[in-house]
Motif scaffolding. Structure first.
Motif, PDB file in Angstrom:
ATOM      1  N   UNK A  32      91.918  26.505  33.424  1.00 51.61           N
ATOM      2  CA  UNK A  32      90.613  27.399  33.558  1.00 51.61           C
ATOM      3  C   UNK A  32      89.990  26.777  35.006  1.00 51.61           C
ATOM      4  N   UNK A  33      90.241  27.437  36.147  1.00 51.78           N
ATOM      5  CA  UNK A  33      89.631  27.097  37.193  1.00 51.78           C
ATOM      6  C   UNK A  33      88.072  27.004  37.313  1.00 51.78           C
ATOM      7  N   UNK A  34      87.396  28.057  36.647  1.00 51.95           N
ATOM      8  CA  UNK A  34      85.991  28.115  36.362  1.00 51.95           C
ATOM      9  C   UNK A  34      85.362  27.160  35.557  1.00 51.95           C
ATOM     10  N   UNK A  35      85.904  27.059  34.495  1.00 47.18           N
ATOM     11  CA  UNK A  35      85.359  25.920  33.339  1.00 47.18           C
ATOM     12  C   UNK A  35      85.778  24.594  33.573  1.00 47.18           C
ATOM     13  N   UNK A  36      86.789  24.278  34.277  1.00 54.07           N
ATOM     14  CA  UNK A  36      87.253  22.992  34.567  1.00 54.07           C
ATOM     15  C   UNK A  36      87.745  22.623  33.377  1.00 54.07           C
ATOM     16  N   UNK A  37      88.564  23.099  32.570  1.00 52.89           N
ATOM     17  CA  UNK A  37      89.398  23.159  31.378  1.00 52.89           C
ATOM     18  C   UNK A  37      90.818  23.164  31.580  1.00 52.89           C
ATOM     19  N   UNK A  38      91.659  22.609  30.775  1.00 47.94           N
ATOM     20  CA  UNK A  38      93.141  22.964  30.473  1.00 47.94           C
ATOM     21  C   UNK A  38      93.171  23.528  29.341  1.00 47.94           C
ATOM     22  N   UNK A  39      92.979  24.511  28.985  1.00 49.34           N
ATOM     23  CA  UNK A  39      92.849  25.083  27.570  1.00 49.34           C
ATOM     24  C   UNK A  39      94.274  25.011  26.792  1.00 49.34           C
ATOM     25  N   UNK A  40      94.230  24.455  25.632  1.00 50.62           N
ATOM     26  CA  UNK A  40      95.463  24.108  24.784  1.00 50.62           C
ATOM     27  C   UNK A  40      95.526  25.240  23.536  1.00 50.62           C
ATOM     28  N   UNK A  41      96.316  26.031  23.314  1.00 50.34           N
ATOM     29  CA  UNK A  41      96.482  27.021  22.226  1.00 50.34           C
ATOM     30  C   UNK A  41      97.652  26.799  21.371  1.00 50.34           C
ATOM     31  N   UNK A  42      97.453  26.739  20.223  1.00 47.27           N
ATOM     32  CA  UNK A  42      98.566  26.358  19.173  1.00 47.27           C
ATOM     33  C   UNK A  42      99.156  27.797  18.904  1.00 47.27           C
ATOM     34  N   UNK A  43     100.503  28.066  19.110  1.00 50.83           N
ATOM     35  CA  UNK A  43     101.266  29.317  18.685  1.00 50.83           C
ATOM     36  C   UNK A  43     101.749  29.379  17.350  1.00 50.83           C
ATOM     37  N   UNK A  44     101.277  30.443  16.633  1.00 53.48           N
ATOM     38  CA  UNK A  44     101.884  30.941  15.357  1.00 53.48           C
ATOM     39  C   UNK A  44     103.186  31.646  15.611  1.00 53.48           C
ATOM     40  N   UNK A  45     104.213  31.058  15.329  1.00 52.84           N
ATOM     41  CA  UNK A  45     105.452  31.563  15.998  1.00 52.84           C
ATOM     42  C   UNK A  45     105.849  32.823  14.955  1.00 52.84           C
ATOM     43  N   UNK A  46     105.288  32.936  14.069  1.00 52.45           N
ATOM     44  CA  UNK A  46     105.539  34.207  12.881  1.00 52.45           C
ATOM     45  C   UNK A  46     104.752  35.403  13.650  1.00 52.45           C
ATOM     46  N   UNK A  47     103.515  34.927  13.720  1.00 54.66           N
ATOM     47  CA  UNK A  47     102.659  36.081  14.048  1.00 54.66           C
ATOM     48  C   UNK A  47     102.246  36.252  15.574  1.00 54.66           C
ATOM     49  N   UNK A  48     102.505  35.249  16.382  1.00 57.84           N
ATOM     50  CA  UNK A  48     102.302  35.221  17.875  1.00 57.84           C
ATOM     51  C   UNK A  48     100.989  35.005  18.094  1.00 57.84           C
ATOM     52  N   UNK A  49      99.937  34.701  17.161  1.00 53.93           N
ATOM     53  CA  UNK A  49      98.741  34.566  17.317  1.00 53.93           C
ATOM     54  C   UNK A  49      98.268  33.134  17.830  1.00 53.93           C
ATOM     55  N   UNK A  50      97.414  32.899  18.434  1.00 49.94           N
ATOM     56  CA  UNK A  50      96.996  31.570  19.109  1.00 49.94           C
ATOM     57  C   UNK A  50      95.761  30.796  18.289  1.00 49.94           C
ATOM     58  N   UNK A  51      95.598  29.719  18.045  1.00 53.52           N
ATOM     59  CA  UNK A  51      94.693  29.028  17.766  1.00 53.52           C
ATOM     60  C   UNK A  51      94.227  27.921  18.931  1.00 53.52           C
ATOM     61  N   UNK A  52      92.857  27.935  19.100  1.00 52.06           N
ATOM     62  CA  UNK A  52      92.279  27.030  20.132  1.00 52.06           C
ATOM     63  C   UNK A  52      92.477  25.513  19.310  1.00 52.06           C
TER      64      UNK A  52
END
Length: 244
Positions: A32-52
């Motif tokens: 994230x260039x604007x916020x100066x973060x490298x955001x990490x999201x965990x992937x639920x491989x069954x649903x495809x949903x992301x969790x910060x």
């Protein structure tokens, strides 16, 4: 963001520039260039949903743009050791390449900054107006495109770094992009050619690549794609990839 970042004209709001998975396939990262973060999201491989799942935090004003993972030759993609996987991030606002140690614990991923270098010999400061763009890795070499540095008679440049076994990296060479605003860069599967997509001159330059040393060589082909663009307007050629 509660307030603009140190570079308010570019960091007025979050600006995610890239989304890619880690070698395990369990996490999706977003510089994230604007916020100066490298955001990490965990992937639920069954649903495809992301969790910060936390974030890497570069120095304010760095502007992380694109990222790529690297592991030593022969290392399994499932090996979860802090010394086996490195994340390389191209930083547009700081005009640097950074390496990050990767660690997995408590069901999440964490990042710790290893070190950073500019794209130039001796860690020289980039010329005003330069914008580091793409980052690619092939074997024990990592590359960045350097937009608007005008390093080669008005043309911009590509930098090669060499990666050591412990994940540290050193500047190796800076060569012409054969156009301006090299927004994108890709190496073919065999590793003997590289395609450089110059956005503003709207051309794709194909150069040779030595598979042993990683060095980029002579231009062997060049193709204009549509009309040339205007600097800073982001028109012209956007991206190039090998289809193999």
């Amino acid at each position: 963001m509660s307030e603009p970042g140190p570079n308010p004209s570019r960091q007025d709001a979050p600006h995610p520039h890239h989304a890619f998975v880690d070698p395990t396939g369990d996490f999706l990262l977003v510089p994230d260039l604007g916020a100066d973060f490298i955001r990490i999201n965990k992937i639920d491989k069954r649903s495809g949903k992301l969790t910060e799942c936390g974030s890497g935090k570069p120095t304010p004003g760095t502007g992380p743009r694109h990222g790529v993972f690297w592991s030593p030759a022969g290392a399994s993609s499932r090996v979860r050791r802090t010394d086996s996987t490195i994340l390389f991030v191209a930083n547009e606002l700081a005009n640097t390449l950074s390496s990050w140690n990767v660690a997995y614990s408590s069901g999440c991923m964490s990042l710790s900054l290893k070190h950073s270098l500019t794209p130039y010999q001796g860690n020289a400061t980039a010329a005003r107006g330069t914008k580091v763009g793409e980052v690619k890795v092939k074997g024990n070499f990592v590359y960045t495109t350097n937009r608007n540095d005008k390093k080669f008679s008005g043309n911009d440049s590509v930098t090669q770094y060499t990666i050591a076994a412990d994940g540290t990296f050193t500047w190796t060479d800076t060569t012409s992009s054969y156009g301006t605003y090299p927004r994108t860069f890709d190496i073919n599967k065999a590793g003997d050619f590289a395609a450089i997509g110059d956005q503003t001159t709207s051309n794709v330059a194909i150069v040779t690549r030595d598979v042993t040393t990683g060095k980029l060589g002579a231009r062997v082909a060049d193709l204009r794609i549509g009309a040339t663009g205007i600097p800073e307007i982001n028109d012209g050629l956007s991206a190039v990839v090998w289809a193999e």
